[in-house]
Every structure is written in structure tokens, then in C-alpha cells.
Design a protein around this motif. Structure first.
Motif, short mmCIF file in Angstrom:
data_model
loop_
_atom_site.label_atom_id
_atom_site.label_comp_id
_atom_site.label_asym_id
_atom_site.label_seq_id
_atom_site.Cartn_x
_atom_site.Cartn_y
_atom_site.Cartn_z
N SER A 108 -14.46 -23.78 7.06
CA SER A 108 -13.31 -22.92 7.30
C SER A 108 -13.77 -21.61 7.91
O SER A 108 -14.93 -21.22 7.79
CB SER A 108 -12.55 -22.65 6.00
N TYR A 109 -12.84 -20.97 8.58
CA TYR A 109 -13.15 -19.65 9.12
C TYR A 109 -11.86 -18.88 9.29
O TYR A 109 -10.77 -19.45 9.38
CB TYR A 109 -13.92 -19.72 10.43
N THR A 110 -12.01 -17.55 9.29
CA THR A 110 -10.89 -16.64 9.44
C THR A 110 -11.09 -15.83 10.71
O THR A 110 -12.18 -15.32 10.96
CB THR A 110 -10.76 -15.69 8.25
N VAL A 111 -10.03 -15.74 11.50
CA VAL A 111 -10.08 -14.99 12.75
C VAL A 111 -9.17 -13.77 12.62
O VAL A 111 -8.00 -13.90 12.24
CB VAL A 111 -9.62 -15.87 13.94
N SER A 127 -20.95 -20.40 9.88
CA SER A 127 -20.84 -19.76 11.18
C SER A 127 -21.70 -20.41 12.23
O SER A 127 -21.42 -20.28 13.43
CB SER A 127 -21.22 -18.27 11.05
N SER A 128 -22.73 -21.13 11.84
CA SER A 128 -23.62 -21.77 12.82
C SER A 128 -22.94 -22.92 13.55
O SER A 128 -23.45 -23.39 14.57
CB SER A 128 -24.89 -22.27 12.14
N LEU A 129 -21.79 -23.38 13.04
CA LEU A 129 -21.12 -24.52 13.66
C LEU A 129 -20.24 -24.12 14.84
O LEU A 129 -19.78 -24.99 15.58
CB LEU A 129 -20.25 -25.25 12.63
N TYR A 130 -20.00 -22.81 15.01
CA TYR A 130 -19.03 -22.37 16.01
C TYR A 130 -19.62 -21.28 16.89
O TYR A 130 -20.57 -20.60 16.51
CB TYR A 130 -17.74 -21.87 15.34
N ARG A 165 -3.94 -12.40 11.38
CA ARG A 165 -5.03 -13.17 10.79
C ARG A 165 -4.70 -14.65 10.90
O ARG A 165 -3.59 -15.10 10.64
CB ARG A 165 -5.18 -12.76 9.32
N ILE A 166 -5.70 -15.45 11.32
CA ILE A 166 -5.57 -16.90 11.42
C ILE A 166 -6.66 -17.53 10.56
O ILE A 166 -7.84 -17.24 10.73
CB ILE A 166 -5.72 -17.39 12.87
N VAL A 167 -6.22 -18.37 9.61
CA VAL A 167 -7.16 -19.10 8.76
C VAL A 167 -7.20 -20.54 9.26
O VAL A 167 -6.16 -21.17 9.43
CB VAL A 167 -6.75 -19.04 7.29
N VAL A 168 -8.42 -21.04 9.47
CA VAL A 168 -8.59 -22.37 10.05
C VAL A 168 -9.47 -23.20 9.13
O VAL A 168 -10.48 -22.73 8.61
CB VAL A 168 -9.23 -22.30 11.45
N LEU A 169 -9.05 -24.45 8.92
CA LEU A 169 -9.83 -25.41 8.14
C LEU A 169 -10.19 -26.56 9.07
O LEU A 169 -9.33 -27.25 9.59
CB LEU A 169 -9.02 -25.93 6.95
N ASP A 170 -11.49 -26.74 9.28
CA ASP A 170 -11.97 -27.79 10.18
C ASP A 170 -12.22 -29.06 9.37
O ASP A 170 -13.16 -29.13 8.57
CB ASP A 170 -13.25 -27.33 10.87
#
Length: 433
Positions: A108-111, A127-130, A165-170
Motif C-alpha cells: 500500500s501507499y499514500t499519495v 517503496s522499492s516496488l514503485y 490524499r489518495i490511499v492505494v492498495l496494490d
């Protein structure tokens, strides 16, 4: 007939098994997909709540107040700074242990967005995935959709427009697992269907063995009995004629002769059915002129139609209409359909017999204005001995149309009936070339 019935039942059973297998596979994968979406929504909700009050970490600075280069920053494996003697700061979007359990293998990450809608910063538990370009591309896609929640590819998102704010779940790993499950269930379903299908075919074939034997015995009995009945009927008929010549016209003798003729016709029909049942594709088939053959057998029936108060209208072309078939059997087919129309047509009406040629064969139709055949009866009038309650089937033995259907079957054609009160009744035969 038995073989045809066996094939129909086999196809029906295989179709039902295929449908059940497809429904079973679809149910498994739909439930799995629903669970994946539900889990993603719940995890996003928790991530949204967990990142709402967090502040981004402050990177370490040198003596001049400038941020240290990345290689000089002490941090953990994910690149997060851990000041000595202090607890690592909670990054926005970083799931705690229980949320990580819900997310499974998902990241997951937050933008964070600026007032201009551009990416101001982003934080991830992996963070290394993106890369920055990937984040910017996803944000642009979300803004293009204009939805506050949804999915783009493998990434589920929620957009808090007020806080930018955008929360993303990959969920790429879980979706890969879902795809693997689909492949596995498809293969398992196919293997199961093949096993059940083979078993069903073998079982149906085994079940039909005694049925086929009984049917063959019945056909043999009908054939033998018909042959045996012909001799005594001929004797009775000859004696009745001899007696008639001695005593002249007699009411009771007339009844005897009438019933002998009716029974003789029944026996002939039974013999015809027995012969057509035993015929196969090896029957003598030649190229024949169907129009000429039809005229030969229809013209003698005009006097019978006249006596019944009807008129025969022939739409048969003068030029030859060629088909491949058995001439005697096709003539018999024509006689059956024409006699049937004469028998049931209302007085003062016309019976139309048409023959048309087509690219690969011919179409024969016989139309009359007799009593209509109810729609529910139309599928059964070609069955042997079937007689419905309508006046159209109140005469005869119920064998003529059965014989006609057998002749059409032997020629690999199709016979249909269309009947209603206003348009009359039409029997149509399609014969291949």
C-alpha cells in the motif's frame, strides 16, 4: 429410432453436465473475486483511518540544515529513517500489523496532492516496488476517472479530495492468485467433465442395450405377424367374394368385405413400417425426376378428390426437378400426403400440391383446408398409432404419417406441419439433392 433416441439423451446429459461444471467453476471464482474485493475495501478503509492523522517523516539534515544524501541516511530496509533511541515514525499509509495481516501480500501507499492536483509526496510500506513516474501515472488515471474509489488494474484506491490524499492498495499478488485459481478450477472442471461425460456415455450405452433388443424383437414380431395375417385375410376376402357372387348383395357380407379391406390396409402399413425400420443408408438411391414421379401417382387420385367434393391444384413444374432418392418410396410419400389431404379436406375446398426446386434438393408441400391440428398435437402426429381427439385423426390407423416420416428420414430430409384455423394445414417436406 432407438439409436436416434440414445444420441439425443446422450447429448442432453452431456449438455447438463457441462452446464453444471461451468456453474460450479463460475461460482468458485465469483466467490473468490467477491472476497478479494471485500477484503480490499476493508483494508483501504483501515488504511485511510490509520493515515489520517500521520505526518510525513522529516529526513535528517547536516550542519547547514540541508537534507543528507540518501546514501548517508541511516535507515531500515525500506529506506525509512530511524533516529537513535527513538521509535520509528509512522508513515502515512503504513499499515500496522493487523492491517498487514488483512492485506496479505498486498502493498500500500499514500499519495499527498498539492493544491494544483499534482503529486506533492508519496509514502509506501514497500517503496522499492514503485517509482515516481508510476505514482504520477496512477494519480493521473484516478483523476481522469473522477471517482473517489475504485480499481485501476490491480490497484484499489480511495481518494480523500478534501485532504488531497489518495490511499492505494496494490493487490497484484492476490489477483495473480485469483488468476491461478481460475486456471486450476478450469482444468479441474474440464477433467471432471471429461470423466463424468465418458462415464455417462458408457452408462447410457449399457442401459440402451436391453431397450434396443426389445425394440428389435418388437419390429420382428410386427413383421412376422403381418406376413402371417396376409394369408388368412386373403382367404377371407376370396371366400367373401365367392359368397357374394352366389347370394348377391348382402348387408352383412358387405361389412365383412369392408373390414377385410381395412385390416388388409393395416397389415400392408405395418409391413411397410417394418421394412423402412430395417432400411439404412445402403438403400438404392438414384438420381430421379421427382416432378414426373409425382404426376404419375397424383393424377389417378383426382377422381377420388372429385368424389370427396374437393379439387386438386398442382403446382408442379414441367421441367425436371432432380433429387437423389428411392423413386418408389418418394412416390409412396406423395400418395400418403395427398391421400391424407383428400381424406380431411372440407368439401368445396382446394388441395394444393406444390413442388419447387432449390440449389441442393427440392421442397414438396401439400396444403388443405381441413380441420386444424392443435399446436400441442403437431409434434406427435408423426408417431405410430397416435390419434388425437380432433376430427383430423379420427380416421385411419395412425400409420400413414409415421411411414411418411420414416421415408423422409431414410432420405435425410425433414418433414414439418403448419396448421391453424384460418390458413389451413400444410405438410412440407425438404429433400436434399
Amino acid at each position: 429410432m432407438i439409436e436416434h433416441l440414445r444420441r439425443k439423451i446422450t447429448v442432453l446429459v452431456l449438455a447438463v453436465l457441462f452446464l453444471i461444471t461451468c456453474l460450479f467453476v463460475a461460482a468458485i471464482n465469483l466467490i473468490n473475486w467477491h472476497d478479494l474485493n471485500t477484503q480490499a475495501e476493508e483494508t483501504l478503509q483501515q488504511l485511510m483511518l490509520g493515515s489520517g492523522d500521520s505526518e510525513p517523516p522529516v529526513p535528517p539534515k547536516n550542519e547547514d540544515g540541508m537534507p543528507l544524501p540518501p546514501e548517508e541516511q541511516a535507515g531500515d530496509a525500506d529506506g525509512r529513517h530511524e533516529p537513535s533511541g527513538e521509535r520509528p515514525p509512522q508513515l502515512p499509509g503504513q499499515p500496522v500489523s493487523d492491517r498487514m495481516m488483512m492485506a496479505g501480500l498486498a502493498s500500500s501507499y499514500t499519495v499527498m496532492l498539492g493544491e494544483d492536483g499534482l503529486v506533492r509526496d508519496w509514502f509506501s510500506d514497500r517503496s522499492s516496488l514503485y517509482t515516481d513516474d508510476q505514482i504520477q501515472e496512477l494519480v493521473s488515471a484516478i483523476q481522469t476517472q473522477g471517482r473517489v474509489s475504485g480499481r485501476i488494474g490491480t490497484q484499489f484506491f480511495r481518494w480523500d479530495q478534501e485532504q488531497g490524499r489518495i490511499v492505494v492498495l496494490d493487490e497484484r499478488m492476490n489477483m495473480l492468485n485469483a488468476r491461478d485459481l481460475l486456471k486450476t478450477t478450469l482444468l479441474a472442471g474440464l477433467a471432471t467433465y471429461l470423466c463424468l461425460g465418458i462415464g455417462a456415455v458408457l452408462l447410457i450405452s449399457r442401459m440402451f442395450v436391453p431397450v434396443a433388443q426389445a425394440y428389435e424383437s418388437q419390429k420382428q414380431f410386427v413383421s412376422d405377424a403381418s406376413h402371417e395375417l396376409k394369408t388368412p385375410l386373403a382367404v377371407i376376402s376370396a371366400n367373401a367374394e365367392a359368397l357374394s357372387s352366389e347370394i348377391g348383395d348382402n348387408e352383412w357380407l358387405g361389412y365383412i368385405q369392408s373390414e377385410v379391406e381395412r385390416t388388409t390396409q393395416l397389415v400392408e402399413n405395418l409391413l411397410t413400417l417394418a421394412r423402412t425400420d430395417q432400411m439404412n443408408q445402403e438403400i438404392s438411391m438414384t438420381d430421379i425426376d421427382l416432378s414426373h414421379g409425382m404426376l404419375e401417382v397424383i393424377l389417378p387420385l383426382e377422381s377420388i378428390a372429385f368424389e370427396q367434393g374437393t379439387e386438386l391444384i398442382l403446382n408442379i413444374p414441367d421441367e425436371p426437378v432432380h433429387v437423389t432418392g428411392n423413386e418408389a418410396m418418394l412416390k409412396q410419400l406423395t400418395v400418403i400426403l395427398t391421400s391424407n389431404a383428400i381424406k380431411y379436406a372440407a368439401q368445396g375446398t382446394q388441395i394444393t400440391i406444390s413442388l419447387t426446386s432449390r440449389a441442393h434438393g427440392a421442397v414438396l408441400s401439400v396444403h388443405d383446408f381441413g380441420p386444424a391440428i392443435p399446436e400441442k398435437e403437431q409434434a406427435r402426429i408423426f408417431d405410430r398409432f397416435y390419434r388425437s381427439d380432433t376430427s383430423r385423426s379420427s380416421q385411419g390407423h395412425g400409420l400413414g404419417l409415421a411411414i411418411a416420416k420414416n421415408i423422409v428420414r431414410i432420405h435425410h430430409g425433414e418433414i414439418t406441419v403448419h396448421s391453424d384455423e384460418t390458413q389451413g394445414t400444410t405438410f412440407e417436406v425438404v429433400l436434399p439433392g
